[in-house]
Design an enzyme around this catalytic site. Structure first.
Site, mmCIF file in Angstrom:
data_model
loop_
_atom_site.group_PDB
_atom_site.id
_atom_site.type_symbol
_atom_site.label_atom_id
_atom_site.label_comp_id
_atom_site.label_asym_id
_atom_site.label_seq_id
_atom_site.Cartn_x
_atom_site.Cartn_y
_atom_site.Cartn_z
ATOM 1 N N ASP A 117 0.837 -1.205 0.000
ATOM 2 C CA ASP A 117 0.000 0.000 0.000
ATOM 3 C C ASP A 117 0.871 1.254 0.000
ATOM 4 O O ASP A 117 0.581 2.223 -0.697
ATOM 5 C CB ASP A 117 -0.917 -0.013 1.232
ATOM 6 C CG ASP A 117 -1.698 -1.305 1.330
ATOM 7 O OD1 ASP A 117 -2.501 -1.583 0.434
ATOM 8 O OD2 ASP A 117 -1.480 -2.070 2.303
ATOM 9 N N HIS A 125 -4.582 -3.396 6.546
ATOM 10 C CA HIS A 125 -4.389 -3.604 5.105
ATOM 11 C C HIS A 125 -5.740 -4.025 4.535
ATOM 12 O O HIS A 125 -6.031 -5.197 4.356
ATOM 13 C CB HIS A 125 -3.330 -4.682 4.847
ATOM 14 C CG HIS A 125 -3.331 -5.146 3.418
ATOM 15 N ND1 HIS A 125 -2.923 -4.348 2.383
ATOM 16 C CD2 HIS A 125 -3.734 -6.305 2.847
ATOM 17 C CE1 HIS A 125 -3.060 -5.001 1.235
ATOM 18 N NE2 HIS A 125 -3.557 -6.196 1.497
HETATM 19 P P1 NAX Z 1 -2.293 -18.132 -4.373
HETATM 20 O O1 NAX Z 1 -3.654 -18.685 -4.206
HETATM 21 O O2 NAX Z 1 -1.672 -18.042 -5.720
HETATM 22 O O3 NAX Z 1 -1.280 -18.957 -3.462
HETATM 23 C C1 NAX Z 1 -1.554 -19.297 -2.135
HETATM 24 C C2 NAX Z 1 -0.885 -20.634 -1.884
HETATM 25 O O4 NAX Z 1 -1.031 -20.916 -0.503
HETATM 26 C C3 NAX Z 1 -1.507 -21.794 -2.656
HETATM 27 O O5 NAX Z 1 -0.492 -22.456 -3.389
HETATM 28 C C4 NAX Z 1 -2.108 -22.677 -1.557
HETATM 29 O O6 NAX Z 1 -1.972 -24.060 -1.858
HETATM 30 C C5 NAX Z 1 -1.249 -22.293 -0.363
HETATM 31 N N1 NAX Z 1 -1.869 -22.548 0.943
HETATM 32 C C6 NAX Z 1 -3.165 -22.376 1.286
HETATM 33 N N2 NAX Z 1 -3.352 -22.746 2.560
HETATM 34 C C7 NAX Z 1 -2.145 -23.118 3.024
HETATM 35 C C8 NAX Z 1 -1.698 -23.619 4.283
HETATM 36 N N3 NAX Z 1 -2.551 -23.802 5.287
HETATM 37 N N4 NAX Z 1 -0.388 -23.903 4.417
HETATM 38 C C9 NAX Z 1 0.464 -23.751 3.386
HETATM 39 N N5 NAX Z 1 0.090 -23.315 2.177
HETATM 40 C C10 NAX Z 1 -1.191 -22.994 2.010
HETATM 41 O O7 NAX Z 1 -2.319 -16.704 -3.650
HETATM 42 P P2 NAX Z 1 -1.276 -15.496 -3.789
HETATM 43 O O8 NAX Z 1 -1.661 -14.656 -4.936
HETATM 44 O O9 NAX Z 1 0.106 -16.034 -3.713
HETATM 45 O O10 NAX Z 1 -1.632 -14.663 -2.466
HETATM 46 C C11 NAX Z 1 -1.373 -15.175 -1.172
HETATM 47 C C12 NAX Z 1 -2.031 -14.321 -0.117
HETATM 48 O O11 NAX Z 1 -1.491 -13.010 -0.140
HETATM 49 C C13 NAX Z 1 -3.544 -14.148 -0.263
HETATM 50 O O12 NAX Z 1 -4.143 -14.323 1.014
HETATM 51 C C14 NAX Z 1 -3.690 -12.713 -0.714
HETATM 52 O O13 NAX Z 1 -4.937 -12.173 -0.342
HETATM 53 C C15 NAX Z 1 -2.544 -12.074 0.031
HETATM 54 N N6 NAX Z 1 -2.098 -10.763 -0.445
HETATM 55 C C16 NAX Z 1 -1.699 -9.865 0.476
HETATM 56 C C17 NAX Z 1 -1.228 -8.607 0.133
HETATM 57 C C18 NAX Z 1 -0.790 -7.626 1.162
HETATM 58 O O14 NAX Z 1 -0.464 -6.498 0.782
HETATM 59 N N7 NAX Z 1 -0.739 -7.938 2.457
HETATM 60 C C19 NAX Z 1 -1.187 -8.193 -1.281
HETATM 61 C C20 NAX Z 1 -1.186 -9.333 -2.261
HETATM 62 C C21 NAX Z 1 -2.080 -10.469 -1.877
HETATM 63 O O15 NAX Z 1 -3.391 -10.154 -2.274
#
Ligand code: NAX
Length: 327
Positions: free
Chosen positions: A159, A187
């Site tokens: 952000d 956030h």
């Molecule tokens: P993806 O869905 O591409 O990847 C997430 C991965 O996490 C998947 O491969 C899934 O298998 C794995 N996973 C799910 N549960 C798990 C667990 N219990 N243990 C280990 N692995 C697990 O998501 P991606 O685009 O990489 O985003 C990841 C997270 O970042 C999301 O929650 C998203 O909302 C968050 N974000 C946060 C941001 C921030 O500024 N704080 C910005 C970017 C993003 O939106």
């Protein structure tokens, strides 16, 4: 002997994982003199894909990369780690209420908080990226009494970076001219990107950008809704920019902050600025490379105070919604 750091990354086969692992392994997070061990955690279903990512890491022949562990067992992933980057989370699905999202993720972050508590070094630092990141960090912190609360962080740097570039473009300046933009609070769409206390070329933003209505309106809205705009344009959520922000966050915390500067990260509130103690709240922070502190003495006008009250209210409600799960 060279320094080394052991880093756990959860959700390592996801989008952000794919963007961040190569930057960590190349030394961009911990610097060119620190060797890196990667402990990669994924859901069991994603382990085959994670194996492919590991093959690509191998194929980079990174000089600093010492080892790669892949696992679906959190106790293995967090064993002896210095840092844990909690990126994997349960994504929001169509029709899901915010409360459902909070509870789904609480299940993940209570488990990972316990596993960090039981396995990580007690000096471990934890950066939560997976959303809702502030409250997920609050949960993990609550479940890890062996780790100091001040070692938990949630990411607001994306952000901040978004806000910096919006201000620079509006002022016909370069993003390096913009300093001390703070993201206050959650956030989420209630975050307050504070332009009043930010500077462009050392002078208040409002001197370069006289359109205060734009600052109070479209600027804040653009930053708050940038995630949705990326999804609309790309069909996928921000990944490389999120990974970049996580690299920035860790570097900011492990590097002395330049005199007069600060950066945004959500930390455990000590009551500063009247925020309830214990909330994971986005603040302006400085580091000496080892320890960090919340920058004090920033003043807020009535507009800012209202924004900060709204984001505080939202974070307090999120905390209250998960509190019964933290036993
Ligand atoms: P993806 O869905 O591409 O990847 C997430 C991965 O996490 C998947 O491969 C899934 O298998 C794995 N996973 C799910 N549960 C798990 C667990 N219990 N243990 C280990 N692995 C697990 O998501 P991606 O685009 O990489 O985003 C990841 C997270 O970042 C999301 O929650 C998203 O909302 C968050 N974000 C946060 C941001 C921030 O500024 N704080 C910005 C970017 C993003 O939106």
């Amino acid at each position: 002997s060279t320094k080394s750091v052991r880093v756990a990354i959860t959700g390592a086969a996801g989008q952000i994982g794919y963007a961040i692992l190569f930057r960590i392994a190349s030394g961009q997070m911990f610097g060119p003199d620190t060797a890196v061990h990667l402990n990669l955690l994924e859901l069991e279903v994603a382990l085959p894909a994670l194996e492919g990512v590991k093959m690509e890491l191998d194929d980079c022949a990174f000089p600093l990369l010492q080892s790669i562990t892949t696992t679906s067992d959190a106790n293995v992933a967090f064993k002896d780690v210095d840092w844990a980057l909690l990126i994997g989370a349960f994504p929001r699905k169509a029709g899901m209420e915010r409360k459902d999202l909070l509870e789904k993720n609480a299940g993940i972050f209570t488990g990972q908080g316990k596993a960090i508590n039981d396995n990580a070094k007690n000096t471990c630092k934890v950066l939560v990226v997976g959303n809702p990141c502030n409250t997920n960090a609050y949960i993990a912190k609550s479940m890890a009494p062996n780790i100091p609360a001040r070692n938990f962080f949630a990411m607001t740097m994306l952000d901040q970076n978004r806000a910096v570039t919006q201000l620079a473009q509006k002022a016909n300046a370069h993003n390096t001219d913009v300093s001390n933009v703070t993201i206050w609070g959650n956030h989420s769409s209630t975050q307050y990107p504070d332009f009043y206390n930010a500077t462009i070329s050392g002078k208040p933003v409002t001197e370069s950008i006289s359109d205060e209505e734009w600052l109070k309106g479209d600027f804040i809205k653009t930053v708050q809704q940038r995630g949705a705009a990326i999804i609309k344009a790309r069909g996928l959520s921000s990944a490389a920019s999120a990974a970049n922000a996580a690299v920035d966050t860790v570097r900011n915390l492990v590097t002395p902050t330049p005199e007069g500067k600060h950066f945004s990260v959500a930390v455990c509130s000590d009551g500063s600025y009247g925020i309830p103690e214990g909330l994971m709240f986005g603040y302006p922070v400085r580091s000496n490379g080892e320890e960090w502190e919340i920058v004090q003495g920033i003043s807020h006008n009535e507009f800012a105070q209202e924004k900060i009250a709204a984001t505080t209210k939202e974070l307090s409600e999120e905390r209250d919604a998960v509190q019964h799960l933290l036993t």
